[in-house]
Design an enzyme around this catalytic site. Structure first.
Site, PDB file in Angstrom:
ATOM      1  N   THR A 104     -16.774 -71.714  -5.019  1.00  0.00           N
ATOM      2  CA  THR A 104     -17.646 -71.509  -3.876  1.00  0.00           C
ATOM      3  C   THR A 104     -16.860 -69.909  -3.073  1.00  0.00           C
ATOM      4  O   THR A 104     -16.374 -69.720  -3.906  1.00  0.00           O
ATOM      5  CB  THR A 104     -16.716 -73.021  -2.806  1.00  0.00           C
ATOM      6  N   ASP A 105     -17.505 -69.853  -1.583  1.00  0.00           N
ATOM      7  CA  ASP A 105     -17.403 -68.910  -1.196  1.00  0.00           C
ATOM      8  C   ASP A 105     -16.030 -68.921  -0.992  1.00  0.00           C
ATOM      9  O   ASP A 105     -15.485 -67.945  -0.991  1.00  0.00           O
ATOM     10  CB  ASP A 105     -18.009 -69.094  -0.174  1.00  0.00           C
ATOM     11  N   CYS A 106     -15.404 -69.942  -1.014  1.00  0.00           N
ATOM     12  CA  CYS A 106     -14.048 -69.515   0.080  1.00  0.00           C
ATOM     13  C   CYS A 106     -13.081 -69.713  -1.263  1.00  0.00           C
ATOM     14  O   CYS A 106     -11.683 -69.397  -1.369  1.00  0.00           O
ATOM     15  CB  CYS A 106     -13.939 -70.603   1.064  1.00  0.00           C
ATOM     16  N   TYR A 107     -13.478 -70.053  -2.412  1.00  0.00           N
ATOM     17  CA  TYR A 107     -12.574 -70.781  -3.767  1.00  0.00           C
ATOM     18  C   TYR A 107     -13.424 -70.023  -5.082  1.00  0.00           C
ATOM     19  O   TYR A 107     -14.124 -70.499  -5.582  1.00  0.00           O
ATOM     20  CB  TYR A 107     -12.333 -71.767  -4.224  1.00  0.00           C
TER      21      TYR A 107
END
Ligand code: SF4
Ligand code: SF4
Lengths: 502, 128
Positions: free
Chosen positions: A128-131
């Protein structure tokens, strides 16, 4: 007459509490009387060491760089549940390895961690964008984890049913190896030392009770799953820090043919605060009864063969249907004693104080069976009602013709009264024709030991029979002993088709 | 004492056991036997004092004789003294002592293998 918890804890702090194990208590009560025992004894320690399938641990691994939100993860090829935040997981004891089957599972991962061995973590994620991380593989030891908190949904059963097997084949169950013809009886539980057998009314055991768990100091969370004290089967949900546990009290095991389980030591100290507690901790093996259940019957409501006490079970042999049958324990009484003894030292040394439940456990509950909304298919729904029959004295050529005409591969051999005496398959006939000379009659080639099913048998159970005996058809015998039809592998195929098209 | 006698039938079809019983007059108890067209393996029990005689004579007749001692082995580190092995062994090899520890009379073992899968802790093995 009562004794305050404060008094007990003051004595513990001063190092002069009188602590005894639940095995010692009955004799003390017999000697001093109930009131005398209440005055004398401050704490009774219990212990058990046996298979507790419903166990596992929450693990936190910390963040990697780049960070990954682990969706699917494996520890030594055993899948752990990753549906809880990005770097948390729950590893369940009975989950089996994807590469080693029932020889290795979640319980072994837990034992490896506790033993200080390194364990391979493999995980993947969609990113994901954060992970952004999408996969990771690393070797970890227990010290590398931020937390490893054991949370066991159902431990320390008050008592267990004992098991026997009336069928003519060996059964491999979670109650161990059960020999045919009631050749042995297996049982589990520590009887006199069992925690809940010493407080069946849940007077002093409840949420917040300090306990011994796998060698560490743990705590009772509350009632366990399947908690059913009304029927004598209370359970506890417990927790403890895996990092403080010892391999001596945490062992992985495999019940052959059933799967992986965890043996763990659980002990509960019982503060002797009133006469009710004195009475309940004076319980002996003779007072604790359980049922011997026939595991030969593959249904939830298995028949009870007889009632039995733990004293009888622990004596090594019991009488069953007029026979002497040997008993095997699956849990370790020696280890249960060690648990109770260790716990006794903890309290004597002031390392554990008593707490009354911050929330009581319901002692009147009973567990309900599963509500099943989809229908379990029965043999009569898919069996073949058209059967082709023959008699023993018919010639093989007749059998061959019938097989051809009936477009079937199985002939049911009946006697004059219409009772089943055997089965003949296309293969038997072909073999007879192509084989040695002089074979003429059905009775010379038929199979006499026929495995059967019945109209109301669940299809899953019948399918296991086909698989286990490596055969392709089962005659369906009705309650009157007449052959009502035939269940073949082809019929099972129909069912699968039906399930898929739903 | 328990002896494991292996013989090949290529060397003739002499009934070795029957012959040795007749010759020596020692009663041999056959505990287990696997025999097929070409070879056989028989586990026999003989009185301790006759062991040498029987072994020598059978060896002369072409059999391979080995003394079976401590055939069943228990890994004490793995064993947790549960007792799952106790009830399944047909020879009553396992029992509890007064401290609820497992003790073994391994000289009684007939290497049937029943206890191996019954042990949840994989503590038992047969010495090859
Ligand atoms: S191999 Fe057979 S006889 Fe030997 S100890 Fe195991 S169960 Fe008993
Ligand atoms: S079954 Fe295995 S672990 Fe249990 S007492 Fe026997 S050898 Fe030990």
């Amino acid at each position: 007459m009562e004794k305050s918890l404060d008094l007990i804890n003051t004595r513990i702090r001063d190092g002069d509490a009188r602590v005894v194990t639940a095995e010692e208590m009955p004799a003390i009560v017999a000697e001093l009387g109930e009131e005398g025992a209440l005055k004398e004894v401050d704490v009774v320690t219990t212990g058990t060491f046996g298979a507790m399938c419903s166990s596992g641990a929450f693990l936190n691994f910390g963040h990697a760089d780049p960070p990954i939100r682990m969706e699917h993860l494996w520890l030594n090829d055993v899948e752990a549940y990753g549906g809880i935040a990005s770097v948390d997981a729950y590893i369940g004891a009975t989950q089996q390895s994807e590469t080693r089957g029932e020889d290795y599972g979640g319980a072994h991962v837990l034992e490896d961690f506790v033993a200080g061995n390194s364990v391979e973590l493999r995980a993947n994620s969609r990113g994901t964008d954060c992970y952004p991380g999408r996969s990771i593989t690393t070797e970890l030891v227990l010290a590398d984890l931020n937390q490893a908190i054991m949370v066991n949904p159902r431990n320390s059963y008050q008592r267990y049913d004992a098991a026997a097997n009336t069928t003519d084949r060996t059964l491999n169950t979670y109650m161990g190896t059960l020999l045919p013809g009631c050749g042995n009886v297996t049982f589990s539980g520590a009887g006199v030392l069992s925690p809940l057998a010493n407080d069946p009314a849940f007077q002093v055991i409840g949420s917040g009770t300090p306990i011994f768990l796998g060698g560490a100091q743990g705590m009772v969370i509350g009632e366990g799953t399947q908690h059913s004290p009304k029927t004598g089967f209370g359970t506890l949900m417990v927790t403890g820090d895996l990092k403080e546990m010892r391999q001596d009290f945490l062992r992985a095991a495999t019940m052959t043919g059933y799967g992986v389980t965890l043996y763990i030591g659980v002990g509960v100290p019982i503060p002797v605060i009133n006469l009710d507690v004195v009475r309940s901790t004076a319980v002996r093996d003779e007072d604790i009864t359980t049922s011997i259940i026939d595991y030969g019957v593959p249904s939830r409501d298995r028949p009870v063969l007889r009632k039995v006490t733990y004293a009888e079970l622990r004596s090594g042999t019991i009488e069953l249907n007029g026979m002497e049958v040997r008993t095997s324990s699956l849990s370790s009484f020696r280890k249960a004693r060690e648990v109770a003894a260790d716990l006794k030292h903890w309290v004597e040394e002031g390392r554990m104080e008593m707490v009354l439940p911050v929330r009581k456990i319901d002692a009147a509950k009973s567990a309900r069976p599963m509500r099943v909304t989809t229908h379990t298919p029965l043999v009569r729904e898919i069996m073949d009602y058209e059967i082709v029959t023959i008699t023993e004295d018919d010639e093989i050529t007749t059998a061959a013709k019938k097989l051809l005409r009936g477009a079937t591969n199985h002939l049911t051999v009946l006697d004059r009264e219409g009772r089943l005496t055997g089965i003949v398959t296309t293969y038997d006939v072909t073999k007879a024709v192509g084989g040695r000379e002089g074979i003429r009659y059905v009775k010379e080639i038929m199979t006499r030991h026929v495995i059967t099913t019945y109209p109301l048998e669940p299809v899953d159970v019948a399918a296991r029979k086909l698989k286990r005996h490596n055969i392709s058809a089962l005659p369906v015998v009705d309650p009157e002993g007449k052959v009502a039809g035939m269940l073949t592998a082809i019929d099972l195929g129909k069912l699968i088709g039906r399930r898929e098209t739903k | 004492m328990k002896l494991l006698v292996t013989f090949s039938r290529k060397k003739g079809r002499e009934p070795i056991i029957a012959k040795v019983v007749l010759e020596t007059g020692v009663l041999i108890n056959v505990e287990r036997a696997y025999i097929d067209a070409m070879e056989g393996e028989v586990l026999i029990d003989v009185p301790d004092e006759d062991y040498m005689r029987i072994r020598d004579r059978m060896t002369e007749l072409g059999a391979i004789v080995s003394l079976l001692e401590h055939a069943i082995r228990r890994d004490e580190h793995e064993c947790i003294d549960c007792g799952a092995c106790v009830g399944v062994c047909p020879q009553e090899v396992f029992s509890f002592d007064e401290d609820w520890k497992i003790t073994m009379r391994d000289e009684r073992c007939v290497i049937c293998g029943k206890c191996l899968p019954a042990c949840p802790h994989d503590a038992l093995s047969l010495v090859q």
